[in-house]
Motif scaffolding. Structure first.
Motif, PDB file in Angstrom:
ATOM      1  N   GLU A  21       0.821  -1.218   0.000  1.00 36.96           N
ATOM      2  CA  GLU A  21       0.000   0.000   0.000  1.00 36.96           C
ATOM      3  C   GLU A  21       0.858   1.272   0.000  1.00 36.96           C
ATOM      4  OE1 GLU A  21      -3.404   0.236  -0.184  1.00 36.96           O
ATOM      5  OE2 GLU A  21      -3.308  -1.918  -0.595  1.00 36.96           O
ATOM      6  N   GLU A  22       2.172   1.094  -0.079  1.00 36.67           N
ATOM      7  CA  GLU A  22       3.131   2.193  -0.094  1.00 36.67           C
ATOM      8  C   GLU A  22       3.059   3.052   1.168  1.00 36.67           C
ATOM      9  OE1 GLU A  22       2.943   4.292  -3.817  1.00 36.67           O
ATOM     10  OE2 GLU A  22       3.216   2.448  -4.973  1.00 36.67           O
ATOM     11  N   LYS A  23       2.726   2.429   2.273  1.00 35.13           N
ATOM     12  CA  LYS A  23       2.743   3.086   3.580  1.00 35.13           C
ATOM     13  C   LYS A  23       4.076   2.735   4.235  1.00 35.13           C
ATOM     14  CE  LYS A  23      -2.243   3.017   4.039  1.00 35.13           C
ATOM     15  NZ  LYS A  23      -3.406   2.565   4.813  1.00 35.13           N
ATOM     16  N   TYR A  24       5.126   3.353   3.699  1.00 32.79           N
ATOM     17  CA  TYR A  24       6.475   2.934   4.037  1.00 32.79           C
ATOM     18  C   TYR A  24       6.841   3.187   5.496  1.00 32.79           C
ATOM     19  CZ  TYR A  24       6.785   2.714  -1.035  1.00 32.79           C
ATOM     20  OH  TYR A  24       6.558   2.420  -2.355  1.00 32.79           O
ATOM     21  N   GLY A  25       6.433   4.297   6.042  1.00 31.34           N
ATOM     22  CA  GLY A  25       6.728   4.578   7.445  1.00 31.34           C
ATOM     23  C   GLY A  25       6.108   3.548   8.369  1.00 31.34           C
ATOM     24  N   ILE A  53      12.697  -4.805   5.063  1.00 31.97           N
ATOM     25  CA  ILE A  53      12.987  -3.528   5.732  1.00 31.97           C
ATOM     26  C   ILE A  53      14.055  -2.757   4.952  1.00 31.97           C
ATOM     27  CG2 ILE A  53      14.766  -4.262   7.400  1.00 31.97           C
ATOM     28  CD1 ILE A  53      13.205  -2.402   9.436  1.00 31.97           C
ATOM     29  N   LEU A  54      14.999  -3.469   4.354  1.00 30.35           N
ATOM     30  CA  LEU A  54      15.997  -2.788   3.521  1.00 30.35           C
ATOM     31  C   LEU A  54      15.327  -2.136   2.319  1.00 30.35           C
ATOM     32  CD1 LEU A  54      18.933  -5.354   3.668  1.00 30.35           C
ATOM     33  CD2 LEU A  54      18.694  -3.221   4.951  1.00 30.35           C
ATOM     34  N   ASN A  55      14.375  -2.819   1.741  1.00 30.65           N
ATOM     35  CA  ASN A  55      13.634  -2.251   0.614  1.00 30.65           C
ATOM     36  C   ASN A  55      12.863  -0.997   1.043  1.00 30.65           C
ATOM     37  OD1 ASN A  55      12.734  -2.225  -2.096  1.00 30.65           O
ATOM     38  ND2 ASN A  55      10.823  -3.180  -1.464  1.00 30.65           N
ATOM     39  N   VAL A  56      12.279  -1.033   2.219  1.00 32.85           N
ATOM     40  CA  VAL A  56      11.548   0.124   2.740  1.00 32.85           C
ATOM     41  C   VAL A  56      12.496   1.309   2.940  1.00 32.85           C
ATOM     42  CG1 VAL A  56      10.350   1.005   4.789  1.00 32.85           C
ATOM     43  CG2 VAL A  56       9.648  -1.159   3.778  1.00 32.85           C
ATOM     44  N   LEU A 106      13.339   2.701  -0.506  1.00 32.20           N
ATOM     45  CA  LEU A 106      12.219   3.444  -1.085  1.00 32.20           C
ATOM     46  C   LEU A 106      12.005   4.800  -0.416  1.00 32.20           C
ATOM     47  CD1 LEU A 106       9.747   0.456  -1.545  1.00 32.20           C
ATOM     48  CD2 LEU A 106      10.885   1.751  -3.376  1.00 32.20           C
ATOM     49  N   GLN A 107      12.453   4.920   0.834  1.00 28.94           N
ATOM     50  CA  GLN A 107      12.328   6.189   1.567  1.00 28.94           C
ATOM     51  C   GLN A 107      13.609   7.026   1.500  1.00 28.94           C
ATOM     52  OE1 GLN A 107       9.775   5.822   5.409  1.00 28.94           O
ATOM     53  NE2 GLN A 107      11.021   3.964   5.290  1.00 28.94           N
ATOM     54  N   PHE A 108      14.604   6.552   0.738  1.00 29.45           N
ATOM     55  CA  PHE A 108      15.884   7.260   0.623  1.00 29.45           C
ATOM     56  C   PHE A 108      16.582   7.408   1.972  1.00 29.45           C
ATOM     57  CE2 PHE A 108      12.853   9.016  -2.478  1.00 29.45           C
ATOM     58  CZ  PHE A 108      13.403   8.504  -3.639  1.00 29.45           C
ATOM     59  N   ASP A 156      21.308   6.035   5.567  1.00 30.62           N
ATOM     60  CA  ASP A 156      22.005   5.691   6.811  1.00 30.62           C
ATOM     61  C   ASP A 156      21.405   4.424   7.417  1.00 30.62           C
ATOM     62  OD1 ASP A 156      23.789   7.840   6.694  1.00 30.62           O
ATOM     63  OD2 ASP A 156      22.423   9.180   7.778  1.00 30.62           O
ATOM     64  N   ASP A 157      20.075   4.363   7.455  1.00 33.73           N
ATOM     65  CA  ASP A 157      19.411   3.164   7.963  1.00 33.73           C
ATOM     66  C   ASP A 157      19.673   1.968   7.056  1.00 33.73           C
ATOM     67  OD1 ASP A 157      18.278   4.452  10.178  1.00 33.73           O
ATOM     68  OD2 ASP A 157      16.497   5.040   9.046  1.00 33.73           O
ATOM     69  N   LEU A 158      19.677   2.211   5.756  1.00 32.72           N
ATOM     70  CA  LEU A 158      19.950   1.145   4.799  1.00 32.72           C
ATOM     71  C   LEU A 158      21.329   0.551   5.052  1.00 32.72           C
ATOM     72  CD1 LEU A 158      18.916  -0.407   2.301  1.00 32.72           C
ATOM     73  CD2 LEU A 158      19.927   1.390   0.889  1.00 32.72           C
TER      74      LEU A 158
END
Length: 153
Positions: free
Chosen positions: A5-9, A32-35, A38-40, A43-45
């Protein structure tokens, strides 16, 4: 469902909750890596891809995500190193191999190592001759350098 649903947060929070309860499920790490991607959230990636690689060291997608994060942090040499390491774990997947070489080409280009960049892009086009990303970027980079213009067309 949240990811679709593209509710990435919200998806990020749900995946983090699952990982806090059970970090042994590879698919959760990849999601989670994909999320983050997708959110740019590079650092988290980077942080989570390193944790995932420690748990699942033979999963090539984890190296791809880490390589992408490093490119966005302008750590091009490290990116090339991790992407090349990840190539060792790819089995019979031309499309994934093409993705790796595409980012390797980008990293070499940013280091101004144009011959190595061209080699990586040529590998991509051997594996995936219709790769629009590489066709576009490679032609653009060649035209900027005014070399191999026959390839740029």
């Amino acid at each position: 469902f949240l990811l679709r649903e593209e509710k990435y947060g919200e998806a990020e929070q749900a995946f983090k909750k699952v990982l806090s309860l059970d970090s042994s499920r590879y698919i959760i790490w990849e999601n989670i890596l994909n999320v983050f991607y997708l959110q740019f959230k590079y650092d988290d990636l980077l942080e989570y891809s390193e944790k995932a690689i420690a748990l699942f060291p033979v999963q090539p997608a984890l190296y791809l995500y880490k390589g992408i994060a490093l490119i966005h942090k302008k750590e091009y040499e490290q990116s090339i190193s991790i992407l090349k390491k990840g190539l060792d774990y790819i089995v019979f997947t031309n499309s994934m191999e093409a993705q790796f070489y595409s980012f390797i080409g980008d990293a070499y280009y940013n280091l101004k190592e144009y011959e190595k960049s061209d080699e990586a892009y040529d590998i991509v086009l051997t594996l995936d001759p219709e790769n629009s990303y590489v066709l576009n970027n490679y032609a653009y980079y060649l035209s900027l350098r005014e070399v191999k213009l026959e390839k740029a067309w």
